[in-house]
Design an enzyme around this catalytic site. Sequence first.
Site, PDB file in Angstrom:
ATOM      1  N   SER A   1       0.928  -1.699  -0.127  1.00  0.00           N
ATOM      2  CA  SER A   1       0.320   0.340   0.012  1.00  0.00           C
ATOM      3  C   SER A   1       0.561   1.123  -0.155  1.00  0.00           C
ATOM      4  O   SER A   1       1.100   1.414  -1.277  1.00  0.00           O
ATOM      5  CB  SER A   1      -1.020  -0.190   1.321  1.00  0.00           C
TER       6      SER A   1
ATOM      7  N   HIS B   1       2.874  14.322   5.856  1.00  0.00           N
ATOM      8  CA  HIS B   1       2.415  16.587   5.248  1.00  0.00           C
ATOM      9  C   HIS B   1       3.045  16.893   6.261  1.00  0.00           C
ATOM     10  O   HIS B   1       2.452  16.716   7.604  1.00  0.00           O
ATOM     11  CB  HIS B   1       1.173  16.068   4.681  1.00  0.00           C
TER      12      HIS B   1
ATOM     13  N   CYS C   1      -0.574  -3.966   4.184  1.00  0.00           N
ATOM     14  CA  CYS C   1      -1.461  -5.325   4.703  1.00  0.00           C
ATOM     15  C   CYS C   1      -0.556  -6.250   4.364  1.00  0.00           C
ATOM     16  O   CYS C   1       1.256  -5.406   4.358  1.00  0.00           O
ATOM     17  CB  CYS C   1      -2.396  -5.237   3.320  1.00  0.00           C
TER      18      CYS C   1
END
Length: 134
Positions: free
Chosen positions: A75, A80, A95
């Site tokens: 994934s 930020h 995952c």
Amino acid sequence: MSPHVRIPDTTGDRGFLGRHVLAEFWGCRHVDDPVYVERALNRVAIDAGATTLGSNVHHFGDGLGVTGIVMLAESHISIHSWPEFGYAAVDVFVCGRADPHRAIASLQRAFSPARTGLTEHFRGAPVAMPAEAG
């Protein structure tokens, strides 16, 4: 082995597809340095046991923050930052056998936050569906 396998959880016969940890880092360092951030994100992926597919970091200018992402076979990991507030929002979604908590520990070592808040979501977990209207 594909990273896309259902992992049993600890609550019985239910499972989930992935774990998504959201972190709030306050009082952190180095979040205005795009080179440092990209190196740290790639190290975090290794520490989590994930497979890196690529990374990209954008710097918003002198004294400003960065947005960065590492795409994973499992994934992604993203950050930020708002260095003017000593703040970074971190997202670790994995995952398979990758461990988001090892990723968070690695991120904490890299950015030295004074305070961290975490929430975890189990993605793809079965939920009770409402009966279909007939």
